[in-house]
Scaffold this motif. Sequence first.
Motif, PDB file in Angstrom:
ATOM      1  N   GLY A   1       0.810  -1.210   0.000  1.00  0.00           N
ATOM      2  CA  GLY A   1       0.000   0.000   0.000  1.00  0.00           C
ATOM      3  C   GLY A   1       0.845   1.262   0.000  1.00  0.00           C
ATOM      4  O   GLY A   1       0.575   2.211  -0.748  1.00  0.00           O
ATOM      5  N   ILE A   2       1.855   1.296   0.825  1.00  0.00           N
ATOM      6  CA  ILE A   2       2.708   2.479   0.883  1.00  0.00           C
ATOM      7  C   ILE A   2       3.514   2.619  -0.408  1.00  0.00           C
ATOM      8  O   ILE A   2       3.711   3.732  -0.916  1.00  0.00           O
ATOM      9  N   ARG A   3       3.957   1.497  -0.969  1.00  0.00           N
ATOM     10  CA  ARG A   3       4.649   1.553  -2.259  1.00  0.00           C
ATOM     11  C   ARG A   3       3.736   2.138  -3.336  1.00  0.00           C
ATOM     12  O   ARG A   3       4.164   2.968  -4.162  1.00  0.00           O
ATOM     13  N   THR A   4       2.460   1.725  -3.326  1.00  0.00           N
ATOM     14  CA  THR A   4       1.499   2.262  -4.290  1.00  0.00           C
ATOM     15  C   THR A   4       1.327   3.764  -4.115  1.00  0.00           C
ATOM     16  O   THR A   4       1.343   4.531  -5.097  1.00  0.00           O
ATOM     17  N   MET A   5       1.163   4.218  -2.886  1.00  0.00           N
ATOM     18  CA  MET A   5       0.937   5.639  -2.662  1.00  0.00           C
ATOM     19  C   MET A   5       2.158   6.487  -3.017  1.00  0.00           C
ATOM     20  O   MET A   5       2.021   7.616  -3.511  1.00  0.00           O
ATOM     21  N   ARG A   6       3.346   5.967  -2.800  1.00  0.00           N
ATOM     22  CA  ARG A   6       4.541   6.697  -3.212  1.00  0.00           C
ATOM     23  C   ARG A   6       4.605   6.817  -4.734  1.00  0.00           C
ATOM     24  O   ARG A   6       4.938   7.878  -5.273  1.00  0.00           O
ATOM     25  N   ALA A   7       4.267   5.728  -5.425  1.00  0.00           N
ATOM     26  CA  ALA A   7       4.271   5.763  -6.885  1.00  0.00           C
ATOM     27  C   ALA A   7       3.221   6.732  -7.412  1.00  0.00           C
ATOM     28  O   ALA A   7       3.458   7.479  -8.373  1.00  0.00           O
ATOM     29  N   VAL A   8       2.041   6.729  -6.780  1.00  0.00           N
ATOM     30  CA  VAL A   8       0.979   7.640  -7.200  1.00  0.00           C
ATOM     31  C   VAL A   8       1.390   9.090  -6.960  1.00  0.00           C
ATOM     32  O   VAL A   8       1.214   9.963  -7.828  1.00  0.00           O
ATOM     33  N   ARG A   9       1.954   9.374  -5.791  1.00  0.00           N
ATOM     34  CA  ARG A   9       2.368  10.748  -5.501  1.00  0.00           C
ATOM     35  C   ARG A   9       3.418  11.222  -6.502  1.00  0.00           C
ATOM     36  O   ARG A   9       3.377  12.360  -6.984  1.00  0.00           O
ATOM     37  N   ASP A  10       4.343  10.351  -6.849  1.00  0.00           N
ATOM     38  CA  ASP A  10       5.347  10.718  -7.850  1.00  0.00           C
ATOM     39  C   ASP A  10       4.707  10.975  -9.209  1.00  0.00           C
ATOM     40  O   ASP A  10       5.151  11.862  -9.961  1.00  0.00           O
ATOM     41  N   ALA A  11       3.651  10.211  -9.537  1.00  0.00           N
ATOM     42  CA  ALA A  11       3.023  10.336 -10.857  1.00  0.00           C
ATOM     43  C   ALA A  11       2.170  11.583 -10.986  1.00  0.00           C
ATOM     44  O   ALA A  11       2.106  12.181 -12.075  1.00  0.00           O
ATOM     45  N   VAL A  12       1.496  12.005  -9.911  1.00  0.00           N
ATOM     46  CA  VAL A  12       0.555  13.124 -10.013  1.00  0.00           C
ATOM     47  C   VAL A  12       1.110  14.427  -9.463  1.00  0.00           C
ATOM     48  O   VAL A  12       0.522  15.495  -9.671  1.00  0.00           O
ATOM     49  N   GLY A  13       2.207  14.365  -8.740  1.00  0.00           N
ATOM     50  CA  GLY A  13       2.809  15.575  -8.212  1.00  0.00           C
ATOM     51  C   GLY A  13       2.235  15.995  -6.880  1.00  0.00           C
ATOM     52  O   GLY A  13       1.273  15.414  -6.381  1.00  0.00           O
ATOM     53  N   PRO A  14       2.805  17.044  -6.293  1.00  0.00           N
ATOM     54  CA  PRO A  14       2.416  17.448  -4.937  1.00  0.00           C
ATOM     55  C   PRO A  14       1.104  18.199  -4.848  1.00  0.00           C
ATOM     56  O   PRO A  14       0.549  18.326  -3.759  1.00  0.00           O
TER      57      PRO A  14
END
Length: 366
Positions: free
Chosen positions: A160-173
């Motif tokens: 789950g945390i790996r997914t959220m890190r990847a999503v945050r990197d993909a969509v930006g801050p």
Amino acid sequence: MKIADIQLLPGTLPLDPPFDAAWDPVPRTRFDATVVKVVTDEGVVGYGSGDMMAGFEPYAELFLGQDPMAISRHVRALETIAFHAGRYWPLEIALWDVIGKVLDVPVATLFGGAADAIPAYASTGRILPAEQRAEVMAGIRERGFQAAKIRLAADDFAGGIRTMRAVRDAVGPEMTLMVDLNQAWRMPGDVRPSLDPAAVRRFAEALRELDVFWLEEPLPLDDRPGLRAVRDTGIRVAGGEMVRTFRELLDLVESDALDVYQPDVALAAGMLRARTLAELVLARNRLFTPHTWSNGLGLLANLHVTAGVGGGPYLEFPYDPPVWTPERRDFLLSAPLDIDADGLLHVPSVPGLGVAVDEERFGRKP
């Protein structure tokens, strides 16, 4: 004016490819929906949907011949039925559609008229590998959504945390992100236990570092001390989408267990009660933004209440392409609901709910 007829119109959409929702034990190969159609003796027609309305027919006589404008009476009658049978709130939705048409105003105006549009958040339904979820989320961001919610497997902290890190990197801050653990209720036959509060706090602390706006349904709602302990980590806690009664919702408010209150007006306590709850929640400086995972009519009902009372800051918009799209979700409607270029979902300006139900399209694949 009297209620002359109440009809239940079932519709089914085959799903190919299937929709593998996080909360379903097996992938969904069909999408069933029931439309409630209320007809008055003056020819005014109102529509509602959300719950399947199984077993409602014996109770229709409690409403036939009654004034459709007597909404408080009808809500109380529906509450008495809910004690013995099902939650038939789509009937209330159809009655509000009638009332808005009779008075020649959108339903949101009757609920306060605080806003004419609400920013929508894309509510995804599947649990995907990190790279695939990040790719989907990048497309959602490009489509205009300013916020989105991701489902995570409660028993897979690292994934789950790996997914959220990847999503945050993909969509930006700048994009607002929420997370749903789906721990407050279960589909029939799903007897898996919930996470314990310590495990959820670990999730919450990691998600806070990724600037997650809220953590939804981290624990069963009966665990009020556990929910408050999760809030102590510094992340907002959301829930209440399927609460059965208004009294239970009031108990949640009085216990200050949540930051974000989400009763679905089509599935939980109805439109009138949800508005009352929203006023109480907003007065306490908490958030009111209902769950909307039913169909286009259910989404519209929640939009009218939220916009009417001034809830938000976002409204749930089920969207997880390519397997969950507005065309699938809104197959009962003449045209699907959608956001504008800025990610806003607008309240229809026409009287009632403001949508056309195409009865001839029931059961067809878009």
